[in-house]
Scaffold this motif. Structure first.
Motif, short mmCIF file in Angstrom:
data_model
loop_
_atom_site.label_atom_id
_atom_site.label_comp_id
_atom_site.label_asym_id
_atom_site.label_seq_id
_atom_site.Cartn_x
_atom_site.Cartn_y
_atom_site.Cartn_z
N VAL A 34 0.84 -1.20 0.00
CA VAL A 34 0.00 0.00 0.00
C VAL A 34 0.87 1.25 0.00
CG1 VAL A 34 -1.63 1.37 1.38
CG2 VAL A 34 -2.00 -1.09 1.11
N LEU A 35 1.89 1.29 0.86
CA LEU A 35 2.76 2.47 0.93
C LEU A 35 3.53 2.69 -0.36
CD1 LEU A 35 4.11 2.15 4.57
CD2 LEU A 35 2.45 3.80 3.69
N ARG A 36 4.02 1.62 -0.95
CA ARG A 36 4.75 1.76 -2.22
C ARG A 36 3.84 2.27 -3.33
NH1 ARG A 36 9.89 -0.07 -2.08
NH2 ARG A 36 10.41 -1.50 -0.40
N ARG A 52 13.46 8.10 -5.63
CA ARG A 52 14.04 6.89 -5.06
C ARG A 52 15.56 6.98 -5.14
NH1 ARG A 52 11.49 2.45 -7.51
NH2 ARG A 52 12.61 3.03 -9.37
N ALA A 53 16.22 6.62 -4.04
CA ALA A 53 17.69 6.59 -4.00
C ALA A 53 18.18 5.27 -4.58
CB ALA A 53 18.18 6.75 -2.57
N ASN A 60 20.12 2.85 -0.65
CA ASN A 60 19.52 2.17 -1.79
C ASN A 60 18.06 1.78 -1.53
OD1 ASN A 60 19.82 1.03 -4.46
ND2 ASN A 60 19.55 -0.95 -3.47
N GLY A 61 17.18 2.24 -2.42
CA GLY A 61 15.77 1.88 -2.34
C GLY A 61 14.91 2.83 -1.52
N LEU A 62 15.52 3.75 -0.78
CA LEU A 62 14.70 4.70 -0.01
C LEU A 62 13.91 5.60 -0.95
CD1 LEU A 62 17.02 5.98 2.87
CD2 LEU A 62 15.05 4.48 3.04
N VAL A 63 12.67 5.84 -0.60
CA VAL A 63 11.81 6.74 -1.37
C VAL A 63 11.44 7.91 -0.47
CG1 VAL A 63 9.62 7.01 -2.60
CG2 VAL A 63 10.92 4.88 -2.80
N PHE A 89 25.17 7.77 -3.86
CA PHE A 89 23.89 7.32 -4.42
C PHE A 89 23.36 8.40 -5.36
CE2 PHE A 89 22.81 9.69 -0.63
CZ PHE A 89 21.71 10.43 -1.00
N ALA A 90 22.47 7.98 -6.23
CA ALA A 90 21.77 8.89 -7.13
C ALA A 90 20.29 8.86 -6.74
CB ALA A 90 21.93 8.45 -8.57
N VAL A 91 19.56 9.89 -7.10
CA VAL A 91 18.11 9.89 -6.88
C VAL A 91 17.41 9.99 -8.22
CG1 VAL A 91 18.15 10.80 -4.53
CG2 VAL A 91 18.05 12.37 -6.44
#
Length: 94
Positions: A34-36, A52-53, A60-63, A89-91
């Motif tokens: 649901v959150l995603r 998203r990172a 990695n994977g943080l939104v 990291f890139a976003v």
């Protein structure tokens, strides 16, 4: 998915858990889904958007929701309690 729909879906997942129709692992998966979905469908006001990172570290994977890619990078560092520039990291805007 709007905020009300997301909240209703989370409430339904919690009800199923409380009634014994769902175990903790299944409830967690439902809530994360649901959150995603909410994050990727997010239509913010005043230029806000989800980012998203992507990197080889704990970012990695943080939104996060931010006004720009640079603001998103700053939010990721803040969330992880890291010094800016300490992680590679890139976003990417979702």
């Amino acid at each position: 998915m709007d905020r009300i729909s997301a909240l209703r879906n989370v409430e339904e997942a919690l009800r199923d858990f409380e009634s014994g129709e769902s175990d903790l692992a299944a409830t967690e998966r439902r809530v994360v889904t649901v959150l995603r979905t909410y994050a990727t469908d997010f239509e913010g006001e005043a230029g806000l958007a989800p980012y998203r990172a992507d990197g080889e570290n704990r970012a990695n994977g943080l939104v996060v929701v931010a006004e720009s890619a640079e603001d998103a990078r700053t939010r990721v560092y803040d969330l992880l309690d890291e010094t800016p520039g300490s992680l590679d990291f890139a976003v990417e805007r979702l």
